[in-house]
Write a protein that holds these residues in place. Structure first.
Motif, PDB file in Angstrom:
ATOM      1  N   PRO A  90      44.478  34.116  30.400  1.00 26.34           N
ATOM      2  CA  PRO A  90      45.224  33.046  29.795  1.00 26.34           C
ATOM      3  C   PRO A  90      46.358  32.797  30.714  1.00 26.34           C
ATOM      4  CG  PRO A  90      44.509  34.257  27.923  1.00 26.34           C
ATOM      5  CD  PRO A  90      44.280  35.264  29.513  1.00 26.34           C
ATOM      6  N   GLU A  91      46.637  31.489  30.740  1.00 22.70           N
ATOM      7  CA  GLU A  91      47.825  31.089  31.537  1.00 22.70           C
ATOM      8  C   GLU A  91      49.250  31.663  31.175  1.00 22.70           C
ATOM      9  OE1 GLU A  91      49.794  26.987  33.425  1.00 22.70           O
ATOM     10  OE2 GLU A  91      48.750  26.870  31.651  1.00 22.70           O
ATOM     11  N   ASP A  92      49.553  31.886  29.780  1.00 23.07           N
ATOM     12  CA  ASP A  92      50.763  32.590  29.567  1.00 23.07           C
ATOM     13  C   ASP A  92      50.758  34.041  30.091  1.00 23.07           C
ATOM     14  OD1 ASP A  92      48.673  33.247  27.597  1.00 23.07           O
ATOM     15  OD2 ASP A  92      49.986  33.444  26.072  1.00 23.07           O
ATOM     16  N   LYS A  93      49.490  34.836  29.996  1.00 21.15           N
ATOM     17  CA  LYS A  93      49.664  36.120  30.365  1.00 21.15           C
ATOM     18  C   LYS A  93      49.484  36.309  31.726  1.00 21.15           C
ATOM     19  CE  LYS A  93      49.103  37.579  26.013  1.00 21.15           C
ATOM     20  NZ  LYS A  93      49.861  38.432  25.335  1.00 21.15           N
ATOM     21  N   ARG A  94      48.853  35.332  32.521  1.00 28.56           N
ATOM     22  CA  ARG A  94      49.054  35.418  33.936  1.00 28.56           C
ATOM     23  C   ARG A  94      50.435  35.192  34.591  1.00 28.56           C
ATOM     24  NH1 ARG A  94      48.368  31.439  37.224  1.00 28.56           N
ATOM     25  NH2 ARG A  94      47.389  30.151  35.473  1.00 28.56           N
ATOM     26  N   LEU A  95      50.947  34.113  33.895  1.00 28.12           N
ATOM     27  CA  LEU A  95      52.430  33.733  34.034  1.00 28.12           C
ATOM     28  C   LEU A  95      53.506  34.901  33.927  1.00 28.12           C
ATOM     29  CD1 LEU A  95      52.516  29.871  33.182  1.00 28.12           C
ATOM     30  CD2 LEU A  95      52.459  30.983  35.604  1.00 28.12           C
ATOM     31  N   ALA A  96      53.280  35.641  32.745  1.00 24.64           N
ATOM     32  CA  ALA A  96      53.905  36.724  32.342  1.00 24.64           C
ATOM     33  C   ALA A  96      53.915  37.839  33.452  1.00 24.64           C
ATOM     34  CB  ALA A  96      53.514  37.012  31.011  1.00 24.64           C
ATOM     35  N   LEU A  97      52.730  38.102  33.675  1.00 26.22           N
ATOM     36  CA  LEU A  97      52.437  38.978  34.946  1.00 26.22           C
ATOM     37  C   LEU A  97      53.154  38.681  36.415  1.00 26.22           C
ATOM     38  CD1 LEU A  97      48.729  40.433  34.585  1.00 26.22           C
ATOM     39  CD2 LEU A  97      50.948  41.788  34.794  1.00 26.22           C
ATOM     40  N   GLU A  98      53.035  37.418  36.732  1.00 25.63           N
ATOM     41  CA  GLU A  98      53.715  36.940  37.952  1.00 25.63           C
ATOM     42  C   GLU A  98      55.116  37.280  37.820  1.00 25.63           C
ATOM     43  OE1 GLU A  98      53.954  35.624  41.708  1.00 25.63           O
ATOM     44  OE2 GLU A  98      52.090  36.100  40.558  1.00 25.63           O
ATOM     45  N   ALA A  99      55.769  37.121  36.736  1.00 19.32           N
ATOM     46  CA  ALA A  99      57.218  37.192  36.442  1.00 19.32           C
ATOM     47  C   ALA A  99      57.612  38.450  36.494  1.00 19.32           C
ATOM     48  CB  ALA A  99      57.494  36.669  35.232  1.00 19.32           C
ATOM     49  N   GLU A 138      61.000  40.939  28.282  1.00 17.91           N
ATOM     50  CA  GLU A 138      60.415  40.365  26.952  1.00 17.91           C
ATOM     51  C   GLU A 138      59.036  39.643  27.718  1.00 17.91           C
ATOM     52  OE1 GLU A 138      61.145  40.247  23.913  1.00 17.91           O
ATOM     53  OE2 GLU A 138      62.887  41.485  24.454  1.00 17.91           O
ATOM     54  N   LYS A 139      59.057  39.185  28.678  1.00 18.69           N
ATOM     55  CA  LYS A 139      57.746  38.909  29.439  1.00 18.69           C
ATOM     56  C   LYS A 139      56.869  40.052  29.557  1.00 18.69           C
ATOM     57  CE  LYS A 139      59.159  34.774  31.764  1.00 18.69           C
ATOM     58  NZ  LYS A 139      58.182  33.746  30.936  1.00 18.69           N
ATOM     59  N   ALA A 140      57.386  41.267  29.855  1.00 21.59           N
ATOM     60  CA  ALA A 140      56.663  42.547  29.895  1.00 21.59           C
ATOM     61  C   ALA A 140      56.116  42.915  28.763  1.00 21.59           C
ATOM     62  CB  ALA A 140      57.423  43.574  30.700  1.00 21.59           C
ATOM     63  N   LYS A 141      56.869  42.832  27.649  1.00 20.94           N
ATOM     64  CA  LYS A 141      56.525  43.356  26.223  1.00 20.94           C
ATOM     65  C   LYS A 141      55.660  42.164  25.714  1.00 20.94           C
ATOM     66  CE  LYS A 141      60.020  44.408  23.770  1.00 20.94           C
ATOM     67  NZ  LYS A 141      61.560  44.162  23.201  1.00 20.94           N
ATOM     68  N   SER A 142      55.583  40.937  26.088  1.00 21.50           N
ATOM     69  CA  SER A 142      54.844  40.042  25.617  1.00 21.50           C
ATOM     70  C   SER A 142      53.234  40.387  26.027  1.00 21.50           C
ATOM     71  CB  SER A 142      55.076  38.422  26.200  1.00 21.50           C
ATOM     72  OG  SER A 142      54.749  38.272  27.721  1.00 21.50           O
TER      73      SER A 142
END
Length: 262
Positions: A90-99, A138-142
């Motif tokens: 999903p886009e939110d998970k993919r963007l979190a990984l990229e960050a 926080e993105k990693a924890k998400s």
């Protein structure tokens, strides 16, 4: 509130936000270094077992002692190895990984010795790489499957005020002569106040702490906070505060350090 439900609810939060959080930074001579935020979840896990009625009786003592996990995952390597799967996220998970692709996660669990640590870290080239590090964490924890439940608790549960506000930002400044840690809080109301209705939660957080530990290539001459401790070589400073005090006033962990002019 039902005491068993309360215990399980609090321990669920503790298992994801930890009983003791340790923020450590090790600086090298050239200004590079390592940032690591470690969550010590051993106590929370032990209490969770008690709350859930004890350990699984089908496991022998020797089997439990043999369970040891010591692993590290580098996000950039995961993204490269599983790039097809990452692209399908999903886009939110993919963007979190990229960050967080320049960060890593590590876990160490040894049931025999009662160790259960979870850490999120970054090897940085300069202090500027730590800008926005809290948001990255926080993105990693998400990426955790239980993150949605934790987010719901922050906004829809009395436990919300006891949890870390990811919107707070910390700035680190490191020069040849000094170091400083400065927190910018997200709300106009800096200090949280606890009410009588919070007493049943407070008892579960009384033994929780936030620790900062910073190691420098130079000896420390002075520091601006009471209660901090220096290592024998005077290059490492450690400061520990109660979680409840930290939640009420995040700036309690801020201080300045002056180095010996060598």
């Amino acid at each position: 509130m039902n005491k068993i439900l309360l215990r399980i609810l609090v321990l669920f939060v503790l298992s994801l936000t930890s009983c003791t959080v340790k923020e450590s930074i090790v600086f090298n001579e050239d200004g590079s270094g390592n940032f690591l935020l470690t969550y010590d979840m051993a106590s929370a896990m032990e209490q969770m077992k008690v709350a859930m009625g004890g350990e699984d009786s089908t496991d022998s003592t020797e089997e439990k002692k043999s369970k040891v996990i010591d692993t590290m995952m580098v996000f950039s390597e995961i993204m490269e190895t599983f790039k097809d799967s990452v692209a399908a996220l999903p886009e939110d998970k993919r963007l979190a990984l990229e960050a967080v692709k320049d960060m890593y996660m590590k876990m160490k669990m040894d049931e025999g010795t009662g160790v259960f640590d979870f850490g999120i870290g970054l090897n940085f080239k300069s202090i500027s790489d730590l800008k926005g590090i809290q948001e990255k964490i926080e993105k990693a924890k998400s990426l955790n499957a239980q993150n949605d439940q934790v987010s719901a608790m922050k906004t829809g549960s009395p436990l919300g005020k006891f949890m870390l506000d990811e919107k707070n930002d910390v700035e680190y400044v490191f020069t040849d002569s000094s170091f400083s840690r400065k927190t910018s809080v997200s709300d106009a109301e800096e200090e949280i106040t606890f009410e009588e209705s919070d007493n049943e939660f407070i008892e579960y957080f009384n033994s929780a702490y936030y620790i900062v530990e910073y190691t420098f290539p130079k000896k420390i001459k002075s520091f601006s906070v009471e209660g901090a401790e220096l290592s024998g070589d005077k290059k490492t400073i450690t400061y520990k505060v109660r979680w409840l005090d930290f939640i009420k006033k995040p700036k309690i962990l801020d201080f300045d350090v002056k180095f010996v002019n060598e």
